[in-house]
Design an enzyme around this catalytic site. Structure first.
Site, PDB file in Angstrom:
ATOM      1  N   ASN A   1      58.846  32.106  43.047  1.00  0.00           N
ATOM      2  CA  ASN A   1      59.853  31.376  43.316  1.00  0.00           C
ATOM      3  C   ASN A   1      60.269  30.336  42.268  1.00  0.00           C
ATOM      4  OD1 ASN A   1      57.841  28.511  41.835  1.00  0.00           O
ATOM      5  ND2 ASN A   1      56.667  29.952  41.547  1.00  0.00           N
TER       6      ASN A   1
ATOM      7  N   PHE B   1      49.566  25.956  31.444  1.00  0.00           N
ATOM      8  CA  PHE B   1      50.465  25.723  30.587  1.00  0.00           C
ATOM      9  C   PHE B   1      50.912  27.637  30.865  1.00  0.00           C
ATOM     10  CE2 PHE B   1      46.821  24.314  27.502  1.00  0.00           C
ATOM     11  CZ  PHE B   1      47.677  22.978  27.567  1.00  0.00           C
TER      12      PHE B   1
ATOM     13  N   CYS C   1      53.270  27.860  33.608  1.00  0.00           N
ATOM     14  CA  CYS C   1      54.250  28.200  35.282  1.00  0.00           C
ATOM     15  C   CYS C   1      55.647  28.233  33.814  1.00  0.00           C
ATOM     16  CB  CYS C   1      55.119  26.316  35.221  1.00  0.00           C
ATOM     17  SG  CYS C   1      56.554  26.533  36.440  1.00  0.00           S
TER      18      CYS C   1
ATOM     19  N   ASN D   1      48.832  33.004  35.873  1.00  0.00           N
ATOM     20  CA  ASN D   1      49.898  32.419  37.028  1.00  0.00           C
ATOM     21  C   ASN D   1      50.740  33.338  37.154  1.00  0.00           C
ATOM     22  OD1 ASN D   1      52.252  30.646  37.267  1.00  0.00           O
ATOM     23  ND2 ASN D   1      50.829  28.989  35.868  1.00  0.00           N
ATOM     24  N   THR D   2      52.140  33.222  37.500  1.00  0.00           N
ATOM     25  CA  THR D   2      53.373  33.651  37.881  1.00  0.00           C
ATOM     26  C   THR D   2      53.990  34.527  36.618  1.00  0.00           C
ATOM     27  OG1 THR D   2      54.733  31.955  37.643  1.00  0.00           O
ATOM     28  CG2 THR D   2      53.133  32.656  40.046  1.00  0.00           C
TER      29      THR D   2
ATOM     30  N   CYS E   1      52.272  67.606  56.843  1.00  0.00           N
ATOM     31  CA  CYS E   1      53.835  66.636  56.610  1.00  0.00           C
ATOM     32  C   CYS E   1      54.171  67.132  54.762  1.00  0.00           C
ATOM     33  CB  CYS E   1      53.583  65.155  55.986  1.00  0.00           C
ATOM     34  SG  CYS E   1      52.193  64.883  55.219  1.00  0.00           S
TER      35      CYS E   1
ATOM     36  N   CYS F   1      52.992  67.086  44.624  1.00  0.00           N
ATOM     37  CA  CYS F   1      52.581  67.786  42.825  1.00  0.00           C
ATOM     38  C   CYS F   1      53.611  69.111  42.486  1.00  0.00           C
ATOM     39  CB  CYS F   1      51.487  69.278  43.721  1.00  0.00           C
ATOM     40  SG  CYS F   1      50.406  70.006  42.310  1.00  0.00           S
TER      41      CYS F   1
ATOM     42  N   CYS G   1      48.255  64.105  44.762  1.00  0.00           N
ATOM     43  CA  CYS G   1      48.284  64.393  45.807  1.00  0.00           C
ATOM     44  C   CYS G   1      47.120  63.937  46.891  1.00  0.00           C
ATOM     45  CB  CYS G   1      47.625  65.872  46.153  1.00  0.00           C
ATOM     46  SG  CYS G   1      45.950  66.629  45.322  1.00  0.00           S
TER      47      CYS G   1
END
Lengths: 444, 443
Positions: free
Chosen positions: A73, A132, A134, A199-200, A345, A352, A384
């Site tokens: 944001n 403290f 942002c 914080n971010t 699959c 590996c 694996c």
């Protein structure tokens, strides 16, 4: 039923689930709805001199079919007048005297700090959180992470607040720093009652491939934002652990923030030392109702484990988080494939062979697709088992008997570590490495 | 009342023949493509006769490179759009999806394939261009899927290609013979246009090649020929009364249905004779056209049917009634079919025997014979040195070269009747065979 109530550095709340300061706590309307939904506390959207925001504010990372695995944001602190916020805090406290309302604050001068602390106390806030952290916009103006990144400045401002504060003070830290202990210690030295983090994280979540502008785009331009959501949880947990293990910080309560969405996240944060959690992205994604899953899950966990309060297990994982040098070099696990569960699959094989240690082979006789572990080549790396799409199909099985134990630290002290480039004690001398020519067998 | 009402206009026809594999929207494609595990050496790829790199195109769809996904598909299979729709994916790529081993629904590969190919076709996106003219010419007889695939591949290599088609539309059974709920005429023809616009092969419609003189001319003018002649009309049952009115072959019935759609008026009571996929289609289509009673009669037991199980279930879900161990003896009626006389059968020591005295009749107004298509031995005998096998299939080498070296062949005329995807593969391989043979002196 277990008791979920907490007393966090003197802030009492019916449960440890708090909304973090952000868009969901922008107004009394939202905070009251959140309390009705089951949240125990809310950290109000940061108060200060109101800002002017831009339009287009959020960006996100979608991973495969998952929306908002990471979120960022560029919104700033509150854009509402202080008097309106204070009046709403007062009203919320009238309706919800037992829930925690914490005022997040961000101002510049000592006088402003002194004034706003008094204002929120008069409005009835149960605690204060110092923003403290942002990392966008506000830091350009000398606030937010600009403070969090300078331990000296941080300690001074915490000191200003502590001079006047009558209610508990939480200092919220930025992760945009190389060593989280430095600001953590500065806050403790400044006298803070508690810490909250993270914080971010400063981020660019994507670039538009037609306009070449970063998201979120504001009239063809963008700026770095603050990254949060599920993707940042591992970073938050590591930093919480760093503080919770530090001898000078460990007695200071920590509120954990960063990608918390489920009861599992909550328990993990607590096991690493957090005694409350704060949530923002999950509430922005799913609404306040998400708390029901957290509460039910936490209660079930505590019932299953026989815990009465969260304090019975806060920090319980910390003794097991050690330094690499203390890990047992004699511990040995190898992969086992459950052929009844294997769906063929062969992702483990290619992972590996290309990405790890060439310890899985394929034998296509009769159309077979079930791979086979070459146990003597397996170093027990887990890759694996991690890529396998089937639950419990590849398991890591212990092979040492647990009697032998030696760590890098002990080997260092015993003088038995590789010390030169061509040292024969190289770990690779003890496991399989294919020859260069082996690659030619795969040529088509 | 029957399951379906008789369609009286185009819209009702489309409703009765609603697509079994409708086009995905972008959200569905996004989520479905996200499920692909990106298997190593993926089994779906091996199950595809044309070997499309399925995990790659699914990943391309997921990352928004739909054009690239379509390129991946067409690179392997020139009829990528038709095959996505008409392939029996449940027994091919989707049948081999590893999710099946976990009781998780397989990836909807066919529909994802169409999501990509439909987009480039409807946008007319340029993906291919003819190679530089190599001065050589190939004539192709028939414009079915094998021929179209052969033509595309040859054009990329720089050949001039002229196709001679007896009918007025390209793509053979894809447009004339596939059940309408698998693919619409518009979709088939749009893919043909898309390919023709990019690659510029030439199709001469209503140009039936049927005489030795025509063949001689072609042999003189072209460096090689490709036979994509498919199969002929429905084979005779050699039953008394087979020549009555209201007795029709399944292939002819389906062709009429595809071309005339709702304008066809189906009889009230239909008996379909046969146990193959075409029989299932004809029965299912009769029911969807609003026939009151559709009986599918097969002379052996249910398990011996050549049809895919899902095709039989589809027919039953449309209201078709199956009867088994019923051998037709005679088509009844005075000039026009009014019923079929059957005798019950049983299998003894692997041999089918009729049960004396067990004759019974089913009244009907239309008999559809779905008992296989005849071959073209007469036409093929005009080509010198061309050998057929015991079942009148054209014999070919690994490079799809016939025993007359100038002639190559692929599709139903070679394999005896298989899927569109097999024809697409064989046509493409034949083109490579032609290239190799014409350059044999260089090798």
């Amino acid at each position: 039923m277990p008791d979920l109530s907490i007393n966090f550095a003197g802030i009492k709340a019916p449960n440890p689930f708090w909304l973090a300061s952000g868009p969901p706590t922008n107004s009394g309307y939202q905070v009251m709805k959140a309390f009705d939904a089951g949240w125990g506390g809310a950290v109000w959207k940061t108060l200060g001199v109101p800002v002017i925001n831009v339009s287009s504010r959020y960006g996100s990372i979608n991973y495969r079919n998952t929306r908002m695995a990471g979120f960022n944001n560029i919104e700033l602190i509150t854009d509402r007048q202080l008097k309106d916020n204070l009046r709403e805090i007062e009203e919320v406290k009238k309706y919800y005297p037992n829930h925690a309302v914490i005022a997040s604050l961000m101002v510049e001068t000592k006088a402003e700090w002194h004034q706003i602390v008094k204002d929120v106390e008069n409005a009835g806030a149960d605690g204060i959180e110092l923003n403290f952290g942002c990392p966008h916009g506000m830091c350009e103006r000398g606030m937010g992470s600009a403070v969090g990144q300078e331990p000296g400045v941080l300690k001074t401002i915490v000191g200003w607040v502590m001079e006047v504060a009558q209610i508990p003070v939480i200092t919220k830290l930025t992760p945009n720093i190389s060593h989280i202990v430095d600001p953590g210690l500065a806050a403790v030295h400044g006298g803070t009652d508690a810490l909250s983090l993270i914080n971010t994280i400063k981020s660019i979540v994507g670039i538009d491939l037609d306009t070449y502008a970063p998201y979120p785009i504001v009239d063809g331009k963008g700026t770095n934002g603050g990254y949060c959501g599920p993707a940042v949880k591992p970073i938050a947990m590591e930093m919480i652990k760093e503080l919770a293990k530090h001898p000078e910080i460990k007695d200071t309560p920590i509120s954990g923030i960063g990608g918390v969405e489920t009861w599992r996240d909550v328990v993990e944060f607590m096991l690493l030392g957090a005694s409350s959690v704060q949530v923002c992205t999950a509430a922005m994604h799913y609404g306040f109702g998400i708390v029901r899953e957290m509460e039910a899950g936490l209660q079930q966990f505590m019932l299953d484990k026989g815990y009465n309060t969260i304090y019975d297990f806060v920090g319980k994982a910390l003794p097991n988080v050690t330094e690499w040098k203390h890990l047992n070099l004699k511990h040995k696990v190898v992969a086992e494939i459950n052929s009844d569960k294997c769906i063929g699959c062969d992702l483990c094989y290619t992972a590996c062979d290309d990405g790890a240690h060439q310890a899985i082979k394929l034998d296509r006789t009769n159309g077979n697709r079930i791979p086979e572990i070459i146990e003597e080549n397996c170093v027990g790396c887990n890759l694996c088992a991690l890529v396998c799409p089937v639950e419990q199909c590849i398991t890591m099985e212990r092979r040492d008997d647990g009697r032998e134990q030696i760590s890098w630290h002990e080997r260092t002290q015993a003088g038995s570590i590789p010390t030169s480039f061509n040292d024969e004690r190289a770990g690779g001398n003890h496991h399989f490495v294919p020859t260069v020519e082996d690659a030619l067998k795969h040529r088509k | 009342m029957a399951e379906y009402k008789r369609p009286t206009n185009e819209q009702e026809f489309e409703e009765n023949f609603a697509q079994k594999k409708p086009l995905m929207n972008s959200t569905e494609a996004y989520y479905e493509s996200s499920r692909c595990l990106y298997c190593y050496d993926a089994p779906c790829m091996h199950a595809c006769p044309t070997g499309i790199d399925i995990p790659l195109f699914i990943k391309q769809i997921h990352t928004g490179n739909t054009t690239g996904a379509a390129k991946t598909i067409f690179d392997a299979n020139w009829l990528g759009n038709a095959c996505g729709k008409v392939c029996p994916t449940g027994v091919l790529c989707e049948g081999d999806c590893v999710y099946n081993h976990q009781d998780v629904p397989a990836i909807q590969i066919g529909r994802l394939q169409n999501y990509a190919t439909d987009q480039v076709i409807s946008e007319g996106k340029k993906l291919f261009e003819p190679g530089p003219d190599n001065g050589r010419k190939v004539a192709i007889i028939g414009a079915g899927p094998a021929s179209i695939a052969c033509a595309c591949e040859l054009r990329v290599m720089g050949y001039q290609v002229d196709i001679f088609e007896a009918k007025e539309k390209p793509s053979g059974l894809t447009v004339h013979g596939v059940a309408p709920y698998k693919i619409t005429n518009e979709e088939v023809l749009a893919e043909m246009d898309f390919l023709q616009n990019q690659l510029g092969f030439h199709i001469n419609y209503e140009q039936k090649i049927s005489t030795p003189g025509q063949l001689q001319l072609l042999e003189g003018e072209y460096d090689a020929l490709f036979l994509g002649v498919g199969l002929g009309p429905t084979a005779s049952l050699r039953l008394p009364g087979e020549d009555k009115a209201q007795v029709i072959g399944a292939v002819e019935f389906i062709e009429a249905l595809r071309m005339q759609q709702h304008k066809i008026s189906i009889a009230d009571r239909v008996v379909v004779i046969g146990g193959g996929n075409t029989a299932m289609d004809a029965a299912s289509e009769s029911a969807r056209m609003g026939a009151e009673e559709v009986t599918l009669a097969y002379r052996r037991d249910k398990a011996s049917m050549g049809a895919y199980d899902f095709e039989y279930k589809l027919a039953v879900s449309a209201g078709v009634k199956g009867i088994f161990n019923a051998q037709p003896l005679e088509i009844l009626g005075n000039g026009t079919a009014t019923g079929v006389r059957f005798i019950k059968t049983k299998t003894v020591n692997g041999k089918l025997e009729s049960i004396p005295g067990s004759e019974f009749e089913i009244a009907c107004d239309l008999v559809i014979k779905a008992t296989g298509q005849a071959k073209h031995p007469h036409f093929l005998s005009m080509i010198g040195g061309l050998e057929l096998d015991a079942k009148n299939r054209i014999q070919v080498s690994d490079s799809f070269q016939t025993t007359n070296p100038k002639y190559f062949a692929g599709g139903d005329a070679v394999n005896g009747g298989a899927e569109v995807v097999n024809a697409a593969y064989e046509g493409k391989m034949a083109a490579k065979g032609i290239e190799k043979w014409l350059n044999r002196d260089l090798n």
